[in-house]
Design an enzyme around this catalytic site. Structure first.
Site, PDB file in Angstrom:
ATOM      1  CG  HIS A  91       3.248   1.381  -5.400  1.00  0.00           C
ATOM      2  ND1 HIS A  91       3.768   2.625  -4.272  1.00  0.00           N
ATOM      3  CD2 HIS A  91       4.163  -0.444  -5.206  1.00  0.00           C
ATOM      4  CE1 HIS A  91       4.034   1.630  -2.853  1.00  0.00           C
ATOM      5  NE2 HIS A  91       4.236  -0.125  -2.973  1.00  0.00           N
ATOM      6  CE  LYS A 114      13.239   1.958  -2.614  1.00  0.00           C
ATOM      7  NZ  LYS A 114      12.221   1.791  -2.206  1.00  0.00           N
ATOM      8  CD  GLN A 146       7.780  -7.209   3.814  1.00  0.00           C
ATOM      9  OE1 GLN A 146       7.392  -7.701   3.061  1.00  0.00           O
ATOM     10  NE2 GLN A 146       8.782  -6.189   2.882  1.00  0.00           N
ATOM     11  CB  SER A 190       5.860   3.824   0.909  1.00  0.00           C
ATOM     12  OG  SER A 190       5.297   3.156  -0.968  1.00  0.00           O
ATOM     13  N   GLY A 192       0.700  -0.657   0.063  1.00  0.00           N
ATOM     14  CA  GLY A 192      -0.118   0.458   0.229  1.00  0.00           C
ATOM     15  C   GLY A 192       0.462   1.405  -0.074  1.00  0.00           C
ATOM     16  CB  ALA A 193       2.097   4.137   1.609  1.00  0.00           C
TER      17      ALA A 193
END
Ligand code: PAF
Length: 281
Positions: free
Chosen positions: A37, A149, A61, A186, A31-32
């Protein structure tokens, strides 16, 4: 666009999709969502009949509880962005739904997790691989999309999929950057105004590394990066490595590998940012 929070509901639609022999692209996220994304979603849309995006902040994680607790959660905005990109399905499960499906799977990373992120974030990749395995088992996509990334994550997932899910193609997507070169993340929203101003220095330094390769040694460049980053206000270097982009093992001389990547992790204030640049391919 359908939103599912339960595995059984999602799988009902997946069954229908499979019956039509349609191809499925999967974009796992926490998310974020940002443009990075959305670029994965766009690519997945071009290459598949259906695209599923998952949103799940995977607690197992995170090696640092504060990082987990501060991880931005922007579900409503994420849903809007995915709608705009015509994502077909969003899967937003709870921990209660996912964790019982995570088994004690052991993946032999060989040396891929002994360096960089794996060295500084104990247990991180084991948590990533466990959740990705769980999602792959639930969704069984044709293709899954990961950003460059997170270079080490991408390399590990490629190896993991090759060994355990050979029918799933792992697609790498280029890092998307802000206008000033800062890699989209994010975590960028957690930077203060002043920290945000200096953060592009990370990528600027990586670009200089690539230029310097022409007439400087690996070791000289490493020492130069340490000095450069640590002399910047708000910045503290966690690691900088020049490595084989295939094995991720650090090289000592340029001749040690034909495929070279430079990877960096920097604390800007309290925010830990990572980035990388391909030096030779
Ligand atoms: O890259 C990420 O956002 C996460 O590591 C992933 C792949 C979604 C697994 O939780």
């Amino acid at each position: 666009m359908n939103i599912y929070r339960e595995i059984s509901e999602l799988q009902k639609e997946l069954l229908e999709i499979n019956q039509k022999s349609s191809s499925v692209g999967f974009v796992p996220t926490m998310g974020a969502l940002h443009q990075g994304h959305l670029a994965l979603i766009e690519k997945a849309k071009q290459e598949n009949d259906f695209v599923i995006c998952s949103i799940f902040v995977n607690r197992i994680q995170f090696n640092n509880i504060e990082d987990y607790e501060k991880y931005p959660q922007t579900e409503n905005k994420d849903i809007e962005l995915l709608k705009e990109k015509n994502c077909d399905i969003i899967f937003i499960p709870t921990e209660k739904e996912i964790f019982p499906n995570i088994d004690n799977f052991f993946f032999n990373f060989e040396n891929l997790d002994k360096v960089m992120e794996g060295k500084f974030r104990q247990g991180h990749f084991s948590g990533v691989v466990k959740v990705v395995k769980c999602f792959f088992e639930i969704i069984n996509p044709d293709r899954a999309y990961f950003g460059e990334k997170d270079f080490q994550q991408l390399t590990i997932i490629k190896e993991f999929a090759k060994q355990n899910f050979p029918t799933i193609e792992i697609i790498a997507c280029s890092t998307v950057r802000e206008f000033d070169g800062l890699a989209m993340s994010s975590r960028n929203v957690r930077l203060t105004e002043e920290e945000r101003k200096v953060a592009p220095f990370i990528y600027k330094t990586l670009k200089r590394v690539k230029e310097k390769k022409i007439n400087e040694t690996v070791n000289d460049i490493k020492q130069w990066v340490i000095k450069e980053i640590d002399s910047q206000q708000f910045m503290s270097l966690e690691y900088f490595e020049i490595s084989s982009s295939l094995t991720l093992q650090p090289i000592e001389k340029w001749e040690d590998s034909k495929n070279i990547v430079a990877c960096i992790a920097v604390f800007v204030g309290n925010v830990r940012l990572i980035d990388n640049i391909i030096i030779e391919n």
